[in-house]
Design a protein around this motif. Structure first.
Motif, PDB file in Angstrom:
ATOM      1  N   ASP A 121      22.651  26.402  16.538  1.00 20.22           N
ATOM      2  CA  ASP A 121      22.841  25.052  16.001  1.00 20.22           C
ATOM      3  C   ASP A 121      23.976  24.297  16.684  1.00 20.22           C
ATOM      4  OD1 ASP A 121      22.179  23.008  14.183  1.00 20.22           O
ATOM      5  OD2 ASP A 121      23.792  23.601  12.835  1.00 20.22           O
ATOM      6  N   ARG A 166      22.767  30.978   3.726  1.00 24.47           N
ATOM      7  CA  ARG A 166      23.066  31.481   5.066  1.00 24.47           C
ATOM      8  C   ARG A 166      23.239  32.997   5.074  1.00 24.47           C
ATOM      9  NH1 ARG A 166      27.985  27.499   6.969  1.00 24.47           N
ATOM     10  NH2 ARG A 166      26.998  25.497   6.494  1.00 24.47           N
ATOM     11  N   GLN A 212      27.300  20.106  15.880  1.00 24.49           N
ATOM     12  CA  GLN A 212      26.400  20.960  15.125  1.00 24.49           C
ATOM     13  C   GLN A 212      25.309  20.063  14.558  1.00 24.49           C
ATOM     14  OE1 GLN A 212      28.218  23.145  11.919  1.00 24.49           O
ATOM     15  NE2 GLN A 212      26.734  24.797  12.056  1.00 24.49           N
ATOM     16  N   GLU A 213      24.062  20.377  14.855  1.00 22.00           N
ATOM     17  CA  GLU A 213      22.964  19.486  14.518  1.00 22.00           C
ATOM     18  C   GLU A 213      22.919  19.163  13.032  1.00 22.00           C
ATOM     19  OE1 GLU A 213      19.402  21.201  16.024  1.00 22.00           O
ATOM     20  OE2 GLU A 213      19.836  20.691  18.117  1.00 22.00           O
ATOM     21  N   SER A 214      23.291  20.105  12.192  1.00 20.53           N
ATOM     22  CA  SER A 214      23.210  19.892  10.747  1.00 20.53           C
ATOM     23  C   SER A 214      24.414  19.149  10.177  1.00 20.53           C
ATOM     24  CB  SER A 214      23.066  21.238  10.025  1.00 20.53           C
ATOM     25  OG  SER A 214      24.186  22.060  10.303  1.00 20.53           O
ATOM     26  N   ARG A 215      25.527  19.058  10.949  1.00 23.58           N
ATOM     27  CA  ARG A 215      26.747  18.474  10.391  1.00 23.58           C
ATOM     28  C   ARG A 215      27.406  17.439  11.282  1.00 23.58           C
ATOM     29  NH1 ARG A 215      30.249  23.455   9.744  1.00 23.58           N
ATOM     30  NH2 ARG A 215      31.756  22.000   8.881  1.00 23.58           N
ATOM     31  N   ASP A 232      33.523  22.918   6.353  1.00 14.61           N
ATOM     32  CA  ASP A 232      32.796  21.987   5.506  1.00 14.61           C
ATOM     33  C   ASP A 232      33.800  21.205   4.665  1.00 14.61           C
ATOM     34  OD1 ASP A 232      30.731  20.689   4.375  1.00 14.61           O
ATOM     35  OD2 ASP A 232      29.832  22.405   3.380  1.00 14.61           O
ATOM     36  N   ARG A 260      35.608  16.088  10.931  1.00 12.34           N
ATOM     37  CA  ARG A 260      34.467  15.488  11.606  1.00 12.34           C
ATOM     38  C   ARG A 260      34.941  14.382  12.546  1.00 12.34           C
ATOM     39  NH1 ARG A 260      31.723  16.652   6.673  1.00 12.34           N
ATOM     40  NH2 ARG A 260      29.820  17.840   7.048  1.00 12.34           N
ATOM     41  N   ARG A 265      22.847  25.647   0.081  1.00  8.53           N
ATOM     42  CA  ARG A 265      22.735  25.709   1.540  1.00  8.53           C
ATOM     43  C   ARG A 265      23.706  26.736   2.118  1.00  8.53           C
ATOM     44  NH1 ARG A 265      24.120  20.770   2.685  1.00  8.53           N
ATOM     45  NH2 ARG A 265      26.210  21.215   3.478  1.00  8.53           N
ATOM     46  N   ARG A 287      24.877  21.702  -1.709  1.00  2.00           N
ATOM     47  CA  ARG A 287      25.686  22.355  -0.687  1.00  2.00           C
ATOM     48  C   ARG A 287      25.903  23.830  -1.025  1.00  2.00           C
ATOM     49  NH1 ARG A 287      29.163  18.775  -0.240  1.00  2.00           N
ATOM     50  NH2 ARG A 287      30.787  19.455  -1.676  1.00  2.00           N
TER      51      ARG A 287
END
Length: 475
Positions: A391, A71, A417-420, A167, A450, A67, A64
């Motif tokens: 995203d 960014r 969000q596609e990644s999360r 996150d 989430r 990643r 993480r």
């Protein structure tokens, strides 16, 4: 497992020499045999005695970290090239920056001249402003994490405990992260770190360079230092002159009174150039002209649903705006700066409307939304802004924009969000006026969670998908 100096990492990175120690492992100079370039690598070193679950969590944190740091692309920040894996261990591969840390320079010289400190601070502040615009909070700004090259360039490094806003927490079991001597008082008291905390930490870092010691001391007893930081009391800088005034502004105990990181960069650049720092900006808001958002057809493709909910007494008003892709709403275009509003003061309704209209453009019409941003949020550039929104899907306002001050608005957002996955967040926006137009200049995430699959929101998403399929079939 110890690292062997002549070892090969991930089949391509040949380790050459150890150059430092970071929060999650040693940092090595290495040679990328595939691309023929010198890099810095940081293999994850697990602490002894971890359970299998704890070790797995540590590996995920390292991935993480890579990643999040990847960014950010900015000349004032060390670039992360890759997150490789070697024998089950994540390895960060970064730009190699020859030079010394600011901590080493302070240890050698005692104090650093104010003009030099201002130049370093301006470069670091610009990089952190770009990070904040991308939704990244560093959380560990300190002299040891600022690298100075031989030609005087400064780069912020080690986003190892940084987190992207929204996150999951990077540490497990509530373990304190950050170096106590450079934490903001509110963080020392338990508040979640945000961009204002980075502003304070940068101020504390510059203070240390000017005075040769951290503002709250650097004793071995971390708890004692933490208590001193939480009290927020420190002696004013005596070596800074005009820079000392800027540092004092960055280190204000009340986070709301600190400048933004972009504003800090501007003031530091002025001092470095030998000019007086600009006075803190007084927000004098003027509203946008009326720009009603008219209804648009829902048929003909995917839609973005914006639900603006306001409670008045017992009445619940829901405004639904569906954007047709590729067809911007002309009614929401930002007015020309040549015809500024004539109203002298802004109302709460003006603030709410400006925020609602901004989100009505997203995530599809980022080019128009970009024109509604102030200089702080523009710091990372339009390309990075549009990349971040690419995203995002299915943006919905679940809690209506609410004016919470003369220049602030709180709004609740839910999006995919596609990644999360699906996220539900509360944002606090700061607005300013430029050429008579209300612009959103700062965006702070106050809470984020989430949304579990299978919940009411997931069912709503499924229903919307089915409605779309019916539309496409002509039903």
């Amino acid at each position: 497992m110890p690292v062997i100096a002549d070892g090969l990492i991930a089949g391509r990175y040949r380790l050459q020499s150890r150059v430092g120690v970071g929060g999650m492992g040693e940092v090595w100079q290495a040679f990328d045999e595939r691309l023929s370039r010198v890099v810095a690598v940081k293999p994850l070193v697990l602490a002894p005695g971890l359970s299998d679950e704890q070790a797995d969590q540590a590996r995920r944190r390292a991935i993480r970290e890579g990643r999040i740091a990847a960014r950010l692309q900015h000349p004032g920040a060390v670039t992360v090239y890759d997150v490789a894996e070697d024998d089950g261990r994540p390895v960060l591969v970064m730009e190699y920056v020859p030079g010394r840390s600011l901590a080493e320079i302070i240890a050698e010289r005692g104090t650093v001249p104010a003009a030099e400190v201002a130049a370093i601070g301006a470069q670091v502040a610009a990089a952190l402003a770009a990070a904040h615009a991308a939704g990244i909070v560093h959380r560990d700004v300190k002299p040891a994490n600022i690298l100075i090259t031989d030609d005087g360039a400064a780069k912020i490094t080690d986003f190892g405990i940084a987190r992207a806003l929204g996150d999951v927490t990077v540490t497990a079991n509530g373990i304190l992260v950050g170096t106590p001597a450079f934490l903001a008082p509110e963080v020392a008291r338990g508040r979640e770190p945000d961009p204002t905390g980075d502003v304070f930490s940068l101020g504390a870092t510059l203070y240390t360079a000017l005075e040769g010691r951290p503002p709250f001391g650097d004793g071995d007893n971390a708890i004692a230092v933490l208590q001193t930081v939480a009290a927020g009391q420190f002696a004013p800088s005596v070596n800074g002159g005009a820079l000392g005034e800027v540092v004092a502004q960055l280190m204000r105990v009340d986070p709301a009174e600190r400048p933004t990181m972009a504003d800090a960069a501007e003031r530091l650049r002025a001092v470095a150039a030998g000019h007086s720092p600009p006075a803190p900006t007084r927000v004098d808001l003027r509203p946008l002209p009326d720009a009603p958002v008219g209804p648009r057809s829902r048929r003909g493709g995917p839609a973005v649903l914006i639900a603006v909910i306001a409670v008045v007494g017992l009445a619940l008003l829901t405004l639904v705006v569906a954007n047709r892709p590729g067809e911007p709403d002309q009614a929401t275009t930002v007015p020309s700066a040549s015809s500024p509003p004539t109203t002298a003061a802004v109302t709460a309704e003006d603030l709410r409307r400006a925020v609602a209209e901004y989100y009505a453009l997203l995530p599809e019409h980022t080019d128009q939304a970009w024109t509604r941003l102030g200089p702080t949020l523009r710091a990372a550039g339009q390309e990075q802004y549009e990349k971040a929104w690419k995203d995002v899907k299915d943006l919905t306002i679940f809690s209506a924009p609410r004016a919470t001050g003369a220049d602030t608005v709180t709004v609740g957002l839910e999006y995919t969000q596609e990644s999360r996955g699906r996220l539900r967040e509360v944002h606090r926006l700061v607005l300013i006026v430029r050429d008579g137009v209300l612009l959103i200049d700062a965006d702070h995430v106050q809470s984020s969670e989430r949304v579990k699959e299978g919940g009411p929101k997931s069912e709503k998403k499924k229903e919307d998908k089915e409605d779309k399929e019916d539309d496409d079939d002509g039903g």
